[in-house]
Motif scaffolding. Structure first.
Motif, PDB file in Angstrom:
ATOM      1  N   LEU A   6      37.775  29.348  69.285  1.00  0.00           N
ATOM      2  CA  LEU A   6      38.304  29.669  67.957  1.00  0.00           C
ATOM      3  C   LEU A   6      37.443  29.079  66.847  1.00  0.00           C
ATOM      4  CD1 LEU A   6      42.132  29.258  68.533  1.00  0.00           C
ATOM      5  CD2 LEU A   6      40.886  31.366  68.102  1.00  0.00           C
ATOM      6  N   THR A   7      37.011  27.861  67.029  1.00  0.00           N
ATOM      7  CA  THR A   7      36.186  27.222  66.003  1.00  0.00           C
ATOM      8  C   THR A   7      34.843  27.923  65.892  1.00  0.00           C
ATOM      9  OG1 THR A   7      37.299  25.135  66.472  1.00  0.00           O
ATOM     10  CG2 THR A   7      35.286  25.030  65.155  1.00  0.00           C
ATOM     11  N   ALA A   8      34.283  28.376  67.008  1.00  0.00           N
ATOM     12  CA  ALA A   8      33.030  29.125  66.955  1.00  0.00           C
ATOM     13  C   ALA A   8      33.205  30.428  66.175  1.00  0.00           C
ATOM     14  CB  ALA A   8      32.519  29.410  68.365  1.00  0.00           C
ATOM     15  N   GLU A   9      34.357  31.091  66.328  1.00  0.00           N
ATOM     16  CA  GLU A   9      34.653  32.301  65.533  1.00  0.00           C
ATOM     17  C   GLU A   9      34.690  31.961  64.050  1.00  0.00           C
ATOM     18  OE1 GLU A   9      35.029  35.524  66.046  1.00  0.00           O
ATOM     19  OE2 GLU A   9      35.500  35.776  68.154  1.00  0.00           O
ATOM     20  N   ILE A  10      35.341  30.854  63.735  1.00  0.00           N
ATOM     21  CA  ILE A  10      35.445  30.432  62.330  1.00  0.00           C
ATOM     22  C   ILE A  10      34.061  30.072  61.792  1.00  0.00           C
ATOM     23  CG2 ILE A  10      36.395  28.679  60.781  1.00  0.00           C
ATOM     24  CD1 ILE A  10      38.868  28.595  62.724  1.00  0.00           C
ATOM     25  N   VAL A  11      33.279  29.332  62.571  1.00  0.00           N
ATOM     26  CA  VAL A  11      31.922  28.967  62.162  1.00  0.00           C
ATOM     27  C   VAL A  11      31.091  30.223  61.912  1.00  0.00           C
ATOM     28  CG1 VAL A  11      29.745  27.973  63.015  1.00  0.00           C
ATOM     29  CG2 VAL A  11      31.867  26.674  63.196  1.00  0.00           C
ATOM     30  N   LYS A  12      31.209  31.207  62.805  1.00  0.00           N
ATOM     31  CA  LYS A  12      30.468  32.467  62.647  1.00  0.00           C
ATOM     32  C   LYS A  12      30.853  33.159  61.338  1.00  0.00           C
ATOM     33  CE  LYS A  12      31.588  36.245  64.656  1.00  0.00           C
ATOM     34  NZ  LYS A  12      31.960  37.339  65.496  1.00  0.00           N
ATOM     35  N   ASN A  13      32.142  33.175  61.011  1.00  0.00           N
ATOM     36  CA  ASN A  13      32.597  33.788  59.766  1.00  0.00           C
ATOM     37  C   ASN A  13      32.106  33.021  58.544  1.00  0.00           C
ATOM     38  OD1 ASN A  13      34.674  36.198  59.907  1.00  0.00           O
ATOM     39  ND2 ASN A  13      34.969  34.951  61.738  1.00  0.00           N
ATOM     40  N   TYR A  61      32.618  21.919  63.528  1.00  0.00           N
ATOM     41  CA  TYR A  61      32.909  22.417  64.873  1.00  0.00           C
ATOM     42  C   TYR A  61      33.534  21.337  65.748  1.00  0.00           C
ATOM     43  CZ  TYR A  61      31.926  23.942  69.666  1.00  0.00           C
ATOM     44  OH  TYR A  61      32.025  24.257  70.996  1.00  0.00           O
ATOM     45  N   ARG A  62      32.958  20.144  65.713  1.00  0.00           N
ATOM     46  CA  ARG A  62      33.457  19.048  66.535  1.00  0.00           C
ATOM     47  C   ARG A  62      34.899  18.691  66.182  1.00  0.00           C
ATOM     48  NH1 ARG A  62      32.628  14.392  64.995  1.00  0.00           N
ATOM     49  NH2 ARG A  62      30.690  14.709  63.886  1.00  0.00           N
ATOM     50  N   VAL A  63      35.198  18.566  64.898  1.00  0.00           N
ATOM     51  CA  VAL A  63      36.524  18.133  64.453  1.00  0.00           C
ATOM     52  C   VAL A  63      37.561  19.245  64.598  1.00  0.00           C
ATOM     53  CG1 VAL A  63      37.849  17.365  62.438  1.00  0.00           C
ATOM     54  CG2 VAL A  63      35.594  16.385  62.904  1.00  0.00           C
ATOM     55  N   ILE A  64      37.244  20.433  64.113  1.00  0.00           N
ATOM     56  CA  ILE A  64      38.225  21.527  64.112  1.00  0.00           C
ATOM     57  C   ILE A  64      38.555  21.983  65.531  1.00  0.00           C
ATOM     58  CG2 ILE A  64      38.696  23.876  63.300  1.00  0.00           C
ATOM     59  CD1 ILE A  64      38.752  21.680  61.093  1.00  0.00           C
ATOM     60  N   SER A  65      37.572  22.007  66.423  1.00  0.00           N
ATOM     61  CA  SER A  65      37.864  22.411  67.807  1.00  0.00           C
ATOM     62  C   SER A  65      38.848  21.440  68.459  1.00  0.00           C
ATOM     63  CB  SER A  65      36.581  22.528  68.632  1.00  0.00           C
ATOM     64  OG  SER A  65      35.917  21.295  68.737  1.00  0.00           O
ATOM     65  N   ARG A  66      38.739  20.158  68.146  1.00  0.00           N
ATOM     66  CA  ARG A  66      39.690  19.174  68.682  1.00  0.00           C
ATOM     67  C   ARG A  66      41.081  19.377  68.084  1.00  0.00           C
ATOM     68  NH1 ARG A  66      35.624  14.128  68.343  1.00  0.00           N
ATOM     69  NH2 ARG A  66      34.470  14.583  70.234  1.00  0.00           N
ATOM     70  N   ARG A  67      41.139  19.652  66.806  1.00  0.00           N
ATOM     71  CA  ARG A  67      42.445  19.882  66.171  1.00  0.00           C
ATOM     72  C   ARG A  67      43.137  21.096  66.785  1.00  0.00           C
ATOM     73  NH1 ARG A  67      41.222  18.854  59.712  1.00  0.00           N
ATOM     74  NH2 ARG A  67      40.672  16.650  59.943  1.00  0.00           N
ATOM     75  N   ILE A  68      42.386  22.166  66.988  1.00  0.00           N
ATOM     76  CA  ILE A  68      42.974  23.367  67.600  1.00  0.00           C
ATOM     77  C   ILE A  68      43.423  23.065  69.021  1.00  0.00           C
ATOM     78  CG2 ILE A  68      42.478  25.708  68.422  1.00  0.00           C
ATOM     79  CD1 ILE A  68      40.689  26.043  65.918  1.00  0.00           C
ATOM     80  N   ALA A  69      42.624  22.321  69.775  1.00  0.00           N
ATOM     81  CA  ALA A  69      42.978  21.977  71.152  1.00  0.00           C
ATOM     82  C   ALA A  69      44.284  21.185  71.202  1.00  0.00           C
ATOM     83  CB  ALA A  69      41.850  21.193  71.806  1.00  0.00           C
ATOM     84  N   ILE A 117      45.230  33.935  63.587  1.00  0.00           N
ATOM     85  CA  ILE A 117      44.950  33.602  64.982  1.00  0.00           C
ATOM     86  C   ILE A 117      46.281  33.629  65.725  1.00  0.00           C
ATOM     87  CG2 ILE A 117      44.159  31.809  66.572  1.00  0.00           C
ATOM     88  CD1 ILE A 117      42.354  30.806  64.228  1.00  0.00           C
ATOM     89  N   ASP A 118      46.307  34.360  66.828  1.00  0.00           N
ATOM     90  CA  ASP A 118      47.519  34.461  67.641  1.00  0.00           C
ATOM     91  C   ASP A 118      47.134  34.189  69.090  1.00  0.00           C
ATOM     92  OD1 ASP A 118      49.830  35.073  68.991  1.00  0.00           O
ATOM     93  OD2 ASP A 118      50.120  37.024  68.040  1.00  0.00           O
ATOM     94  N   LEU A 119      47.469  33.009  69.580  1.00  0.00           N
ATOM     95  CA  LEU A 119      47.085  32.656  70.940  1.00  0.00           C
ATOM     96  C   LEU A 119      48.016  33.265  71.987  1.00  0.00           C
ATOM     97  CD1 LEU A 119      45.786  29.026  70.520  1.00  0.00           C
ATOM     98  CD2 LEU A 119      44.518  31.139  70.764  1.00  0.00           C
ATOM     99  N   ALA A 120      49.175  33.781  71.572  1.00  0.00           N
ATOM    100  CA  ALA A 120      50.037  34.484  72.509  1.00  0.00           C
ATOM    101  C   ALA A 120      49.349  35.770  72.980  1.00  0.00           C
ATOM    102  CB  ALA A 120      51.390  34.806  71.880  1.00  0.00           C
TER     103      ALA A 120
END
Length: 168
Positions: A6-13, A61-69, A117-120
């Protein structure tokens, strides 16, 4: 891995929004938009005399990916949205961007793209108005791009981001 995808998608955007704006201002070559090649293989911004986003995007990327996890670990049907999707989805977005409002604002700020973002359903949805001239009584056309979380393109960006974090 969900947080990283998810964070990689956000970074790409964020990258695409930033580069498109630089192209519009004639500060960046239009053909040089690939994040892997022009940010990580060679940092073109440094070469052409612009401020590099590399360090900020790696930290982001490092921080946001952890928050999402962490959020995903607590709720497997996690929803994150900057415009709709209910109060919880908006609250998750506000929690996620804390301290990174400016970085998120590059792509998902006011009058820019919306983020859902919908993880379901394992989807990442980005919507934005199509650039064209409208009559005063017309509603703008909206283009929505929905991608599956963890597609091959994003997996490649995740590998590149992870490799660059290890090298720093």
């Amino acid at each position: 891995m969900i947080g990283k995808y998810l964070t990689a998608e956000i970074v790409k955007n964020i990258w695409n929004s930033y580069i498109n704006k630089q192209v519009e201002y004639h500060k960046w070559p239009e053909q040089c938009k690939d994040i892997n090649k022009y940010l990580f293989e060679m940092d073109l911004a440094e070469i052409i005399g612009l401020k590099s986003m590399r360090k900020e995007l790696l930290d982001f990327y490092r921080v946001i990916s952890r928050r999402i996890a962490i959020l995903y670990q607590q709720d497997k049907t996690l929803k994150i949205s900057n415009c709709g999707g209910g109060y919880l989805a908006r609250a998750n977005y506000e929690l996620l961007i804390n301290g990174y409002q400016n970085m998120f604002g590059i792509a998902f700020g006011e009058y820019k793209s919306s983020l859902d973002i919908d993880l379901a359903s394992s989807t990442f949805k980005e919507s934005h108005e199509v650039d064209r001239v409208y009559m005063w009584d017309e509603d703008p056309d909206v283009k929505t791009t929905t991608t599956q979380i963890g597609n091959d393109n994003i997996k490649k960006i995740v590998r590149t981001l992870d490799k660059n974090i290890q090298n720093n």
